[in-house]
Design an enzyme around this catalytic site. Structure first.
Site, PDB file in Angstrom:
ATOM      1  N   ARG A  72       0.832  -1.203   0.000  1.00  0.00           N
ATOM      2  CA  ARG A  72       0.000   0.000   0.000  1.00  0.00           C
ATOM      3  C   ARG A  72       0.869   1.256   0.000  1.00  0.00           C
ATOM      4  NH1 ARG A  72      -3.468  -0.376   4.734  1.00  0.00           N
ATOM      5  NH2 ARG A  72      -4.282  -2.326   3.920  1.00  0.00           N
ATOM      6  N   ARG A  76      -2.870   6.762   1.546  1.00  0.00           N
ATOM      7  CA  ARG A  76      -3.358   7.988   2.191  1.00  0.00           C
ATOM      8  C   ARG A  76      -2.331   8.663   3.098  1.00  0.00           C
ATOM      9  NH1 ARG A  76      -9.000   6.084   4.618  1.00  0.00           N
ATOM     10  NH2 ARG A  76      -7.846   4.115   4.785  1.00  0.00           N
ATOM     11  N   ARG A 126      -6.591  11.788  -5.271  1.00  0.00           N
ATOM     12  CA  ARG A 126      -7.862  11.112  -4.990  1.00  0.00           C
ATOM     13  C   ARG A 126      -9.003  12.124  -4.955  1.00  0.00           C
ATOM     14  NH1 ARG A 126      -9.118   6.595  -0.308  1.00  0.00           N
ATOM     15  NH2 ARG A 126     -11.381   6.822  -0.277  1.00  0.00           N
ATOM     16  N   ASP A 150      -7.260  -2.301  -6.910  1.00  0.00           N
ATOM     17  CA  ASP A 150      -7.931  -2.877  -5.750  1.00  0.00           C
ATOM     18  C   ASP A 150      -8.194  -4.348  -6.032  1.00  0.00           C
ATOM     19  OD1 ASP A 150      -9.389  -2.017  -3.095  1.00  0.00           O
ATOM     20  OD2 ASP A 150     -10.732  -3.429  -4.106  1.00  0.00           O
ATOM     21  N   TYR A 204     -15.400 -11.617   0.369  1.00  0.00           N
ATOM     22  CA  TYR A 204     -16.153 -10.405   0.057  1.00  0.00           C
ATOM     23  C   TYR A 204     -17.386 -10.719  -0.796  1.00  0.00           C
ATOM     24  CZ  TYR A 204     -12.178  -7.697   1.771  1.00  0.00           C
ATOM     25  OH  TYR A 204     -11.187  -7.151   2.560  1.00  0.00           O
TER      26      TYR A 204
END
Length: 353
Positions: A27, A31, A40, A77, A154
Site C-alpha cells: 500500500r 493515504r 484522490r 484494488d 467479500y
C-alpha cells in the site's frame, strides 16, 4: 525486453545474490502521502481513481518520486474481479468496499461467469502499460490480485467483516457451493494475472488476506489448493525473463511449509512471525518478504531504524529477502518515517553484505 536498471527485487525473489536487501511497501501509494490525497480528491472517489488509467499511473509513481524504493506496485484494488463479475463494487466512506449483489443463493453462484480481463478490466491493463512506459525500466512493476478465497469472502459476505459469518456458514453448510465460487475465482485470478503479465508487470503478488481466518483443515481445503491452481496457470516467463510470484497469507504462519510447496517464488510474512524461524522452516524453497510491524512506523525515525535492523538481523545473511511491512502501511504514518525506513534498510543491509 530492455534490461532493468535496478533488478535487485527480481534477483532477491529468485534467491540470487544482491548488493543490498531491496524494499517496497504494501500500500505504498496510499493515504499517508499528501499528494495521493490530492489526486484522490481530483478523481472524486477511490473507485474512480482505480478506473482512470492516467490517475492510477500518477499515484503508482508518487512514492517513487519521494523514496528510492526498489519496485512500483500497480495502484488498483483486489475487488476489481468481483466487480467485473457483475457484483457491483462500491465504497462507503469509513466502511470500506461493498458489493451490491453478494452471492447468497445457488442460482447466483451457478450463473457466475469468469470475466475476460481484456474486455472487463481493460482500464487496469492500460494502467499497467502506462506505468511501464513511465518507469522507463528504472525498477520493476508489481501486479497483484486477491486470492480465490479472499475474493470469496467479500463476494459472499457483501463487504468486509470481522468474522465473515455468511462465508463461514456456506463453508460448513454448503461447501459444494463455496467450492464452485472458488473454482471460478481461481480461473478469474489466473486470467487476470496472466493478462497483467502480458501487458507488462514483472512480478505478481497474490493477497490471501483472509486465509488466516480458516481452521487448519479448512485452509488446506478452501485456500491452499486454489492458490496452487493459480500459480500453476501463470506464465513463468515473459520475453525470456522470469516473472516471480509472491503469495501472502495474513495469519499464515501455521502453514508456511505447505505454502512453500505450491510453486510460488516467495512468501510474504506478517509481523507476528519471527522471520528467522520462517526462514528455517521453508529452507531454500522460497524467498521471504517482510515483515516489519506497520505500527513501528508510527514511532520516531530512530525507532524505525532500530526495528528495521531487528528484521534484517532476524532474517540473517544470505540471499532471498525482500524487506516489506507485515501488512499495509497505515494512513497515519509520517512520511519522514518511510524515508527513514528505506534509507535504513539500504544502508544496514549493504553494511552486512
Amino acid at each position: 525486453m530492455p534490461k532493468l536498471k535496478n533488478d535487485t527485487l527480481l534477483r532477491a525473489l529468485l534467491r540470487q545474490p544482491t548488493p543490498y536487501t531491496p524494499i517496497w511497501i504494501m500500500r505504498q501509494a496510499g493515504r499517508y502521502l499528501p499528494e495521493y490525497n490530492q489526486t484522490r480528491l481530483r478523481a472524486g472517489s477511490f473507485l474512480e481513481l482505480c478506473r482512470n488509467p492516467d490517475l492510477a499511473t500518477e499515484v503508482t509513481l508518487q512514492p517513487l518520486a519521494r523514496f528510492p524504493l526498489d519496485a512500483a506496485i500497480l495502484f488498483s484494488d483486489i475487488l476489481t474481479i468481483p466487480d467485473a463479475m457483475g457484483l457491483g463494487l462500491y465504497f462507503e466512506e469509513g466502511e470500506g468496499p461493498k458489493l451490491e449483489r453478494p452471492l447468497r443463493s445457488e442460482w447466483e453462484i451457478r450463473d457466475l461467469t469468469v470475466p475476460d480481463p481484456e474486455d472487463c478490466l481493460g482500464y487496469v491493463l492500460r494502467a499497467v502499460e502506462q506505468v511501464r512506459r513511465a518507469l522507463d525500466n528504472e525498477v520493476p512493476l508489481i501486479g497483484f490480485s486477491g486470492s480465490p478465497f479472499t475474493l470469496a469472502c467479500y463476494m459472499v459476505e457483501g463487504g468486509g467483516s470481522h468474522d465473515f459469518l455468511h462465508l463461514k456458514t456456506m463453508l460448513y453448510r454448503r461447501p459444494d457451493l463455496l467450492h464452485q465460487v472458488l473454482a471460478k475465482n481461481a480461473a478469474a485470478v489466473s486470467a487476470y494475472l496472466s493478462a497483467q503479465i502480458e501487458h507488462g508487470v514483472q512480478v505478481v503478488m497474490i493477497f490471501d488476506t483472509w486465509g488466516g481466518l480458516l481452521s487448519h483443515q479448512a485452509f488446506h481445503e478452501f485456500s491452499l489448493p486454489y492458490l496452487r491452481q493459480v500459480i500453476a496457470a501463470l506464465p513463468r516467463e515473459r520475453e525470456g525473463q522470469r516473472v516471480p510470484s509472491i503469495v501472502f497469507t495474513k495469519g499464515g504462519n501455521p502453514w508456511l511449509e505447505s505454502l512453500a510447496d505450491i510453486g510460488c517464488d516467495a512468501l510474504g510474512i506478517d509481523w507476528t512471525t519471527d522471520l528467522g524461524e520462517a526462514r528455517r522452516r521453508v529452507g531454500d524453497r522460497v524467498a521471504l518478504q517482510g515483515n516489519l510491524d506497520p505500527a513501528a512506523l508510527l514511532g520516531e525515525p530512530d525507532t524505525v531504524r532500530r526495528e528495521a535492523e531487528k528484521v534484517l538481523a532476524s532474517y540473517g545473511p544470505g540471499p532471498g529477502h525482500v524487506f516489506n511491512l507485515g501488512h499495509g502501511i497505515s494512513q497515519h504514518t509520517p512520511v519522514e518515517n518511510v524515508a527513514a525506513l528505506v534509507d535504513a534498510v539500504h544502508e544496514l543491509s549493504r553494511r552486512d553484505r
